[in-house]
Design a protein around this motif. Sequence first.
Motif, mmCIF file in Angstrom:
data_model
loop_
_atom_site.group_PDB
_atom_site.id
_atom_site.type_symbol
_atom_site.label_atom_id
_atom_site.label_comp_id
_atom_site.label_asym_id
_atom_site.label_seq_id
_atom_site.Cartn_x
_atom_site.Cartn_y
_atom_site.Cartn_z
ATOM 1 N N ARG A 92 -9.022 -4.345 -1.927
ATOM 2 C CA ARG A 92 -9.117 -2.929 -1.341
ATOM 3 C C ARG A 92 -9.514 -2.044 -2.365
ATOM 4 O O ARG A 92 -10.174 -1.083 -2.369
ATOM 5 C CB ARG A 92 -7.900 -2.703 -0.710
ATOM 6 C CG ARG A 92 -8.154 -1.329 0.174
ATOM 7 C CD ARG A 92 -6.840 -0.989 0.767
ATOM 8 N NE ARG A 92 -6.361 -1.431 1.760
ATOM 9 C CZ ARG A 92 -6.718 -1.516 3.141
ATOM 10 N NH1 ARG A 92 -7.402 -0.602 3.596
ATOM 11 N NH2 ARG A 92 -6.334 -2.151 4.028
ATOM 12 N N GLU A 106 -13.637 2.281 6.662
ATOM 13 C CA GLU A 106 -12.811 1.022 6.881
ATOM 14 C C GLU A 106 -12.986 -0.070 5.919
ATOM 15 O O GLU A 106 -14.243 -0.292 5.573
ATOM 16 C CB GLU A 106 -13.057 0.592 8.445
ATOM 17 C CG GLU A 106 -12.818 1.599 9.441
ATOM 18 C CD GLU A 106 -11.235 1.759 9.502
ATOM 19 O OE1 GLU A 106 -10.546 0.778 9.439
ATOM 20 O OE2 GLU A 106 -10.907 2.982 10.111
ATOM 21 N N PHE A 107 -11.985 -0.434 5.526
ATOM 22 C CA PHE A 107 -11.956 -1.627 4.590
ATOM 23 C C PHE A 107 -12.414 -2.772 5.614
ATOM 24 O O PHE A 107 -11.894 -3.330 6.392
ATOM 25 C CB PHE A 107 -10.584 -1.919 3.838
ATOM 26 C CG PHE A 107 -10.402 -3.109 3.254
ATOM 27 C CD1 PHE A 107 -11.508 -3.417 2.169
ATOM 28 C CD2 PHE A 107 -9.433 -3.987 3.088
ATOM 29 C CE1 PHE A 107 -11.302 -4.388 1.209
ATOM 30 C CE2 PHE A 107 -9.189 -5.228 2.510
ATOM 31 C CZ PHE A 107 -10.218 -5.324 1.416
ATOM 32 N N THR A 112 -9.755 -12.851 -0.081
ATOM 33 C CA THR A 112 -8.507 -12.351 0.492
ATOM 34 C C THR A 112 -7.136 -12.721 -0.289
ATOM 35 O O THR A 112 -6.075 -12.209 -0.249
ATOM 36 C CB THR A 112 -8.304 -12.925 2.076
ATOM 37 O OG1 THR A 112 -8.564 -14.355 1.952
ATOM 38 C CG2 THR A 112 -9.452 -12.332 2.794
ATOM 39 N N ARG A 147 -5.143 -11.330 -4.523
ATOM 40 C CA ARG A 147 -4.668 -10.243 -4.245
ATOM 41 C C ARG A 147 -4.182 -9.436 -5.608
ATOM 42 O O ARG A 147 -4.325 -8.240 -5.902
ATOM 43 C CB ARG A 147 -3.179 -10.040 -3.384
ATOM 44 C CG ARG A 147 -3.320 -10.432 -2.291
ATOM 45 C CD ARG A 147 -2.234 -10.385 -1.282
ATOM 46 N NE ARG A 147 -1.220 -10.921 -1.733
ATOM 47 C CZ ARG A 147 0.279 -10.668 -1.439
ATOM 48 N NH1 ARG A 147 0.407 -9.724 -0.711
ATOM 49 N NH2 ARG A 147 1.110 -11.244 -2.285
ATOM 50 N N ASP A 164 -6.676 -6.955 -6.458
ATOM 51 C CA ASP A 164 -6.772 -5.873 -5.607
ATOM 52 C C ASP A 164 -8.007 -5.602 -4.741
ATOM 53 O O ASP A 164 -8.935 -4.716 -5.229
ATOM 54 C CB ASP A 164 -6.356 -4.548 -6.301
ATOM 55 C CG ASP A 164 -6.384 -3.101 -5.407
ATOM 56 O OD1 ASP A 164 -6.150 -3.531 -4.339
ATOM 57 O OD2 ASP A 164 -6.292 -2.322 -6.070
ATOM 58 N N GLU A 222 0.811 -1.368 -0.198
ATOM 59 C CA GLU A 222 -0.009 -0.072 -0.022
ATOM 60 C C GLU A 222 0.897 1.271 0.045
ATOM 61 O O GLU A 222 0.612 2.075 -0.745
ATOM 62 C CB GLU A 222 -1.022 0.126 1.120
ATOM 63 C CG GLU A 222 -2.158 -0.930 1.057
ATOM 64 C CD GLU A 222 -3.230 -0.592 -0.006
ATOM 65 O OE1 GLU A 222 -3.661 0.605 0.042
ATOM 66 O OE2 GLU A 222 -3.733 -1.482 -0.546
#
Length: 430
Positions: free
Chosen positions: A360, A389-390, A352, A355, A358, A32
Motif C-alpha cells: 500500500r 482506492e488501493f 500481496t 508485506r 509495504d 494500518e
Amino acid sequence: MKSVTNPIGLLIALLIHANATAQNRFVPNYDESAIPAYELPSALITNEGAAVTTGAMWEESRRPEVLEFFESEVYGRSPAGCEIQHQIVSETRDAINGKAIRREVDVTMFTGSRGTTMRLLIYTPRSSSNVPVFIGLNFQGNHTIDTANDISITKNWIRNRGEIKNNQATESTRGTAAGARWPIETIIDRGYGLVTIYYGDIDPDFEDGFQNGIHPQFDQQMASVPQGERWGSIAAWAYGLSRAVDYLEQDDAIDATRVAVIGHSRLGKTSLWAGATDPRFKLVISNNSGCGGAALSRRAVGETVERINTSFPHWFCDNHLKYNKNENACPVDQHMLLGLIAPRAVYVASATGDRWADPRGEFLSCVHADPIYRLLGTSGMGGSTPPVEFPTAESPVNSGRVGYHLRTGKHDVTDYDWAQYLDFADRHVK
Ligand code: GTR
C-alpha cells in the motif's frame, strides 16, 4: 557472553542474553491503524515556501532541490561519469532457439589508471537492429539467467545461498534464475533486447567500508564530499547502470534512446535511483522495491528506515542514519523519488505476500507522485484524478504514465509482472 563455569550462573547468563535479544528483536508493523502520524513533505512547494505551479518551475527550481535532498540524505552523492572502454568477450549468433544474438561485453569504468570491469550479457533479436532494450542488474551472476552452458561465470564475490558456499559462483547455479525472472525468449519475441549485469561486478553487496568494488577508485574525488553524503552501494549500482548506457550508445544493435531499466527488490531501489539520476532511462520499473525504493518511509510498515540501515548499512549514505525512527525529519519521502523520474514513465509493482515491502505504501507513492506528472503535462496515473482506492490484486492501474499493480503471491518477479511491463513498455518505450 563471558565464560561461566557453574551451571546456575550459565542459566542466568543465558536468560539475560535471551531477554536482551528479545528486546532488540525488530517487530514489523502491518497494522494500518498503528501507523505513526505523518505528513508527507510537499513535492510542489519549494524550500522557500513557494508553490510550484508550472512544469518550468518544477524543472528549474524544485526538482534540483529534491534531487539534492536525495543525494545528501538518502543515497549519497555519486561522482560524475567516467571514461569507459569496452571489449567483446563472446558472440553467439544462434542463441534462444536461433532467435537472438547473445554477446558478452566487458565495460571497464576508468578513473586514471584504475578501473572496474562489469560484464554485460546482451541479447538482441536476430531479425532486427536498433532495438529498444530492458536493462537490469542480476543477483547471482549472468550465468544464472539462462540455461545455456557457455555463459561465463563471474569470479567476483557472490552472496552465500543454497549451493554457494565460499562466496564464489559455481557451475551448479547455471540457469537458476532462468524463466520467470528473466523471460528472455518472450522479451525477444516482443521485439526488445535484454541487457543484464551481475551487480557484484560493480560493488560486492556487503559492508567493508567500501574497500572493494568501484568506490575506492573515486576516493580522491570523494575527499571533498562530507562523509555523511558519500555514495553508498545503491548509488554505485545505479552508476554502473548509467555507464552501461554509455556503452549502449555505441552499440549499433541497440537504440539507446529507448532503454527501460528494471530491478527487483534492492535492485528495484537501484533502478529507481538510476532513473531519477539519468534521463536516458525512458521507463523505470520497480519490482517489489519496498523500503528505500517505492514505499513511503513515513508509514514505517514492514521494513523501516532504522531496520534497513541496520541490516544493510552500506546501501545508503551515512546521513540516512539520522532518520532511524525519525522518518518525519527527512525532507523527502519516496513519492518524490518517483517525481524525479517524471515525465518519463515509471511502473511500480507489489505483491500481496510481500508485506515487508509495504504494497500500500508503494501504491501511495505513485498516488502522491501523480500531481508532479500531471504538472508536467502527462496523464499521471491516468483518469481525470489519481485513484483513491488501493487496487485489488491483478487489477493494474496502467493507463497513464505512472503504472502500478498488485499481484497475488510472494516477493519475486513472475510472468504476470513481465506481461504488464512489456505492455507498458510497448506504450511508453517502443
Ligand atoms: C531484504 C531487504 C529488502 C530487499 C530484499 C532484497 O532483506 O530487507 O529491503 O531489498 O532484501 O533485495 O531481496
